[in-house]
Design an enzyme around this catalytic site. Structure first.
Site, PDB file in Angstrom:
ATOM      1  N   THR A  12       0.864  -1.198   0.000  1.00  0.00           N
ATOM      2  CA  THR A  12       0.000   0.000   0.000  1.00  0.00           C
ATOM      3  C   THR A  12       0.897   1.244   0.000  1.00  0.00           C
ATOM      4  O   THR A  12       1.967   1.251   0.597  1.00  0.00           O
ATOM      5  CB  THR A  12      -0.945   0.025   1.220  1.00  0.00           C
ATOM      6  N   GLY A  13       0.415   2.279  -0.681  1.00  0.00           N
ATOM      7  CA  GLY A  13       1.253   3.474  -0.815  1.00  0.00           C
ATOM      8  C   GLY A  13       2.525   3.157  -1.592  1.00  0.00           C
ATOM      9  O   GLY A  13       3.584   3.711  -1.324  1.00  0.00           O
ATOM     10  N   GLY A  14       2.391   2.295  -2.583  1.00  0.00           N
ATOM     11  CA  GLY A  14       3.572   1.853  -3.345  1.00  0.00           C
ATOM     12  C   GLY A  14       3.941   2.789  -4.484  1.00  0.00           C
ATOM     13  O   GLY A  14       4.810   2.454  -5.295  1.00  0.00           O
ATOM     14  N   SER A  16       5.115   5.921  -4.089  1.00  0.00           N
ATOM     15  CA  SER A  16       5.950   7.039  -3.643  1.00  0.00           C
ATOM     16  C   SER A  16       6.920   6.562  -2.565  1.00  0.00           C
ATOM     17  O   SER A  16       6.669   5.552  -1.888  1.00  0.00           O
ATOM     18  CB  SER A  16       5.030   8.133  -3.070  1.00  0.00           C
ATOM     19  N   SER A 137       7.483   3.695  12.669  1.00  0.00           N
ATOM     20  CA  SER A 137       8.430   4.825  12.671  1.00  0.00           C
ATOM     21  C   SER A 137       9.152   4.805  14.004  1.00  0.00           C
ATOM     22  O   SER A 137       8.602   4.327  15.006  1.00  0.00           O
ATOM     23  CB  SER A 137       7.671   6.141  12.533  1.00  0.00           C
ATOM     24  N   TYR A 150       0.786  11.714  15.253  1.00  0.00           N
ATOM     25  CA  TYR A 150       1.486  10.776  14.354  1.00  0.00           C
ATOM     26  C   TYR A 150       2.193   9.694  15.174  1.00  0.00           C
ATOM     27  O   TYR A 150       2.068   8.500  14.889  1.00  0.00           O
ATOM     28  CB  TYR A 150       2.505  11.555  13.510  1.00  0.00           C
TER      29      TYR A 150
HETATM   30  P1  NAD Z   1       5.378   9.227   0.946  1.00  0.00           P
HETATM   31  O1  NAD Z   1       4.503  10.394   1.197  1.00  0.00           O
HETATM   32  O2  NAD Z   1       6.350   9.273  -0.152  1.00  0.00           O
HETATM   33  O3  NAD Z   1       4.524   7.906   0.811  1.00  0.00           O
HETATM   34  C1  NAD Z   1       3.324   7.709   1.506  1.00  0.00           C
HETATM   35  C2  NAD Z   1       2.458   6.833   0.662  1.00  0.00           C
HETATM   36  O4  NAD Z   1       1.255   6.548   1.369  1.00  0.00           O
HETATM   37  C3  NAD Z   1       2.073   7.520  -0.632  1.00  0.00           C
HETATM   38  O5  NAD Z   1       2.105   6.585  -1.671  1.00  0.00           O
HETATM   39  C4  NAD Z   1       0.650   7.965  -0.373  1.00  0.00           C
HETATM   40  O6  NAD Z   1      -0.117   8.083  -1.542  1.00  0.00           O
HETATM   41  C5  NAD Z   1       0.181   6.822   0.497  1.00  0.00           C
HETATM   42  N1  NAD Z   1      -1.014   7.161   1.251  1.00  0.00           N
HETATM   43  C6  NAD Z   1      -1.191   8.140   2.165  1.00  0.00           C
HETATM   44  N2  NAD Z   1      -2.455   8.146   2.599  1.00  0.00           N
HETATM   45  C7  NAD Z   1      -3.093   7.151   1.937  1.00  0.00           C
HETATM   46  C8  NAD Z   1      -4.412   6.658   1.939  1.00  0.00           C
HETATM   47  N3  NAD Z   1      -5.369   7.203   2.695  1.00  0.00           N
HETATM   48  N4  NAD Z   1      -4.701   5.615   1.139  1.00  0.00           N
HETATM   49  C9  NAD Z   1      -3.765   5.070   0.354  1.00  0.00           C
HETATM   50  N5  NAD Z   1      -2.508   5.488   0.288  1.00  0.00           N
HETATM   51  C10 NAD Z   1      -2.179   6.523   1.081  1.00  0.00           C
HETATM   52  O7  NAD Z   1       6.156   9.013   2.323  1.00  0.00           O
HETATM   53  P2  NAD Z   1       7.071   7.820   2.868  1.00  0.00           P
HETATM   54  O8  NAD Z   1       8.079   8.488   3.699  1.00  0.00           O
HETATM   55  O9  NAD Z   1       7.486   6.890   1.810  1.00  0.00           O
HETATM   56  O10 NAD Z   1       6.027   7.104   3.858  1.00  0.00           O
HETATM   57  C11 NAD Z   1       5.719   5.733   3.814  1.00  0.00           C
HETATM   58  C12 NAD Z   1       5.522   5.230   5.244  1.00  0.00           C
HETATM   59  O11 NAD Z   1       6.767   5.361   5.932  1.00  0.00           O
HETATM   60  C13 NAD Z   1       4.504   6.013   6.055  1.00  0.00           C
HETATM   61  O12 NAD Z   1       3.683   5.117   6.784  1.00  0.00           O
HETATM   62  C14 NAD Z   1       5.364   6.831   6.998  1.00  0.00           C
HETATM   63  O13 NAD Z   1       4.718   7.136   8.203  1.00  0.00           O
HETATM   64  C15 NAD Z   1       6.537   5.899   7.201  1.00  0.00           C
HETATM   65  N6  NAD Z   1       7.738   6.562   7.693  1.00  0.00           N
HETATM   66  C16 NAD Z   1       8.379   7.498   6.924  1.00  0.00           C
HETATM   67  C17 NAD Z   1       9.514   8.125   7.446  1.00  0.00           C
HETATM   68  C18 NAD Z   1      10.259   9.171   6.671  1.00  0.00           C
HETATM   69  O14 NAD Z   1      11.103   9.854   7.269  1.00  0.00           O
HETATM   70  N7  NAD Z   1      10.046   9.333   5.379  1.00  0.00           N
HETATM   71  C19 NAD Z   1       9.985   7.782   8.719  1.00  0.00           C
HETATM   72  C20 NAD Z   1       9.301   6.836   9.454  1.00  0.00           C
HETATM   73  C21 NAD Z   1       8.182   6.221   8.942  1.00  0.00           C
END
Ligand code: NAD
Length: 249
Positions: A12-14, A16, A137, A150
């Protein structure tokens, strides 16, 4: 190469950041991958950039009808699921004195409710012995100034993993958590931080992370691959920090 040969994976969220990097790595390792995202255009671009065995299904994880449609499509195309990476999530600034009910409901709706039903509704398709990885996280462990809501959602994610590890034991489904530190992804553009706050955040990272830098999405993807593959066959219910040492200090 080929650590996931013939496996069916849903991410999911694949489209980005970490999810996209993981989808690319999974395809390289021989998996057939289904990625989800909310916007068709971004999903199409991601599918094109991954190439190979990948399918995009549009949907919002907080919308249960979308999840039903996602899994119906997965069932029709692939029959079952070997690996589920429940990765979709949002992170928005919410200092205690400014939290609104709307913000709270939105963040818990996606990060907690969305993740719970992403996993629940996958269960009928998940093979026995399958692997579920939840993206949490380091905010589940360390205080993150201005991100209390968060952080609470991410603590809930870790809690789910521990419970589901026991609840799914009869089917030998392994549930593990990956907990990234700060990783360079588009999530930072969506946080609602001012230019000054972003600059301060960057300085803090350099001083608070022993490795002195942001992580790269590809570095998180490697940890997810480990948890997804048989390399981690005796690992269940763990929270794997991939954070440049941040929680250690
Ligand atoms: P990102 O914004 O690039 O990716 C987030 C993804 O989740 C996107 O594809 C977005 O479209 C999808 N998304 C958000 N809400 C959604 C919904 N309601 N339905 C379907 N898809 C949804 O950011 P990322 O950093 O790749 O984040 C991915 C995960 O990693 C998240 O759960 C985030 O909390 C976690 N995370 C990120 C970091 C960081 O520093 N980047 C650190 C710790 C945890």
């Amino acid at each position: 190469m080929n650590k996931l040969s013939g496996k069916i994976a849903v991410i999911t969220g694949g489209n980005s950041g970490i999810g996209l990097a993981t989808a690319k790595l999974f395809v390289k390792e021989g998996a057939k991958v289904v990625i989800t995202g909310r916007r068709q255009e971004e999903l199409d671009a991601a599918v094109a950039s991954i190439g190979g065995s990948v399918v995009g299904v549009r949907g919002d994880v907080a919308n249960l009808a979308d999840l039903d449609r996602l899994y119906a499509e997965v069932k029709a195309k692939f029959g079952n699921i070997d690996i589920l990476f429940a990765n979709a999530g949002i992170a928005e600034l919410s200092p205690i004195d400014a939290v609104t009910e709307e913000h709270f409901d939105k963040t818990f709706g996606i990060n907690v409710k969305g993740l719970l039903f992403t996993v629940q509704k996958a269960l009928p398709l998940l093979v026995d012995g399958g692997s579920v990885i939840l993206n949490s996280s380091i905010a589940n462990t360390v205080g993150m100034d201005g991100f209390g809501v968060y952080s609470a959602t991410k603590a809930a994610v870790r809690s789910f993993a521990r419970t589901w590890t026991t609840e799914l034991k009869a089917r030998s489904i392994r549930v593990n958590v990956v907990s990234p530190g700060p990783v360079e992804t588009p999530i930072f553009d969506k946080m609602g931080l001012s230019v000054e706050q972003i600059a301060a955040f960057g300085t803090n990272i350099a001083t608070q992370v022993p490795l002195g830098r942001f992580g790269r999405p590809e570095e998180i993807a490697q940890a997810v691959l480990f948890l997804a593959s048989s390399d981690s066959s005796y690992i269940a219910g763990v929270d794997l920090y991939v954070d440049g040492g941040m929680v250690a200090v």
